[in-house]
Scaffold this motif. Structure first.
Motif, PDB file in Angstrom:
ATOM      1  N   VAL A 102     -75.353  16.613 -23.997  1.00 48.78           N
ATOM      2  CA  VAL A 102     -75.972  15.355 -24.423  1.00 48.78           C
ATOM      3  C   VAL A 102     -75.067  14.176 -24.080  1.00 48.78           C
ATOM      4  O   VAL A 102     -75.524  13.150 -23.548  1.00 48.78           O
ATOM      5  N   GLU A 103     -73.773  14.311 -24.366  1.00 49.57           N
ATOM      6  CA  GLU A 103     -72.848  13.216 -24.085  1.00 49.57           C
ATOM      7  C   GLU A 103     -72.708  12.969 -22.588  1.00 49.57           C
ATOM      8  O   GLU A 103     -72.634  11.826 -22.138  1.00 49.57           O
ATOM      9  N   THR A 264     -76.024   6.834 -27.878  1.00 50.93           N
ATOM     10  CA  THR A 264     -75.971   8.291 -27.989  1.00 50.93           C
ATOM     11  C   THR A 264     -74.527   8.769 -28.072  1.00 50.93           C
ATOM     12  O   THR A 264     -74.184   9.629 -28.889  1.00 50.93           O
TER      13      THR A 264
END
Length: 291
Positions: A102-103, A264
């Motif tokens: 995700v990162e 995020t």
């Protein structure tokens, strides 16, 4: 305008590298708990990595100042936000920072959004703001100080994210001041309220950012800073200073992708992601010792 973007990207490399260097230095100072403490900066002056990071920051500021004289605030701030990708790469090698899927996707999103912004940003507006705007920027510095004091009293994880965001707003204020400042004479500089925004907002931003680096992962703290230094001054440039955007819908998409990616990273970041040992504190020298 293209060379202004190139200079802004150089600023991103400088500031992205500085973030990691400063993170190592900041974590060598014991966290004093809740609050924002000026003595943190005093402690940092005894660490060589602080001065190395400061030198990189000054180089970044000089490059950003130059870019802002020829390119829209919206574009320059977005280009300098590429420091997030630089920070992620350098932090992985220096701090052992682990980024999950995700990162990593968020870092890619930030870079992709910046490319879109670079392709569709327009020309710099002719306005340098009126006296009211210059005074408002100085008043905003006072508001920033109050918000930072309140943020420092939040739980550490939340405080780190909020202080990173406020640090970005502080850097954004210095960028706006750089854009509107009147350098025509020494007297004009001395009497321009925007002149005093540069040192005061810069000091607060540096203090808030150093504190955020103690309490958040370097990537997450930098992500919050990216949001603050991009959204706030970019909107002022568009709404007040007359900066232009070509293909507004596409530019807006790039802008939103950049900010969502940064958010995020801020959401998932944690100081435990940085696994490398902190910079050792300077050893005290015994009286009469050779050091």
């Amino acid at each position: 305008m293209w060379w202004g973007v190139l200079v802004a990207l150089c600023a991103a490399v400088f500031s992205g590298t500085a973030a990691v260097v400063q993170a190592v230095a900041a974590r060598s100072v014991p966290d004093s708990g809740r609050g924002v403490h000026v003595h943190l900066l005093l402690d940092l002056t005894r660490r060589w990595r602080f001065w190395a990071g400061l030198g990189l920051d000054l180089a970044s500021f000089a490059a950003t100042f130059t870019a802002l004289r020829v390119s829209p605030v919206f574009l320059v701030q977005a280009a300098t936000s590429a420091n997030l990708a630089v920070t992620a790469v350098v932090a992985r090698r220096v701090l052992g920072t682990h980024l999950g899927r995700v990162e990593k996707a968020a870092v890619v999103a930030v870079c992709a959004g910046l490319v879109v912004l670079g392709l569709f940003a327009g020309r710099q507006g002719p306005s340098h703001g009126d006296t009211t705007l210059h005074v408002t920027l100085l008043v905003a510095v006072g508001l920033l100080a109050v918000l930072g004091w309140l943020a420092g009293r939040l739980p550490p994880r939340i405080a780190g994210a909020v202080l990173g965001l406020l640090a970005g707003c502080g850097f954004g204020l210095t960028s706006l001041a750089s854009r509107v400042i009147d350098p025509s004479s020494v007297a004009a500089l001395a009497l321009d309220p925007a002149t005093w925004v540069l040192p005061t907002a810069g000091f607060l931003a540096f203090l808030f950012y150093a504190t955020a680096l103690q309490r958040e992962s370097v990537t997450a703290a930098t992500a919050g800073t990216v949001v603050g230094q991009t959204v706030f001054p970019g909107l002022v440039g568009l709404l007040v200073l007359g900066d232009e955007v070509e293909f507004g819908t596409l530019a807006l998409v790039g802008f939103l992708v950049t900010i969502l990616g940064a958010l995020t990273l801020a959401r998932f970041g944690d100081v435990s992601e940085d696994s490398a040992p902190p910079d050792p504190a300077p050893r005290a020298t015994a009286p009469g010792g050779s050091g």
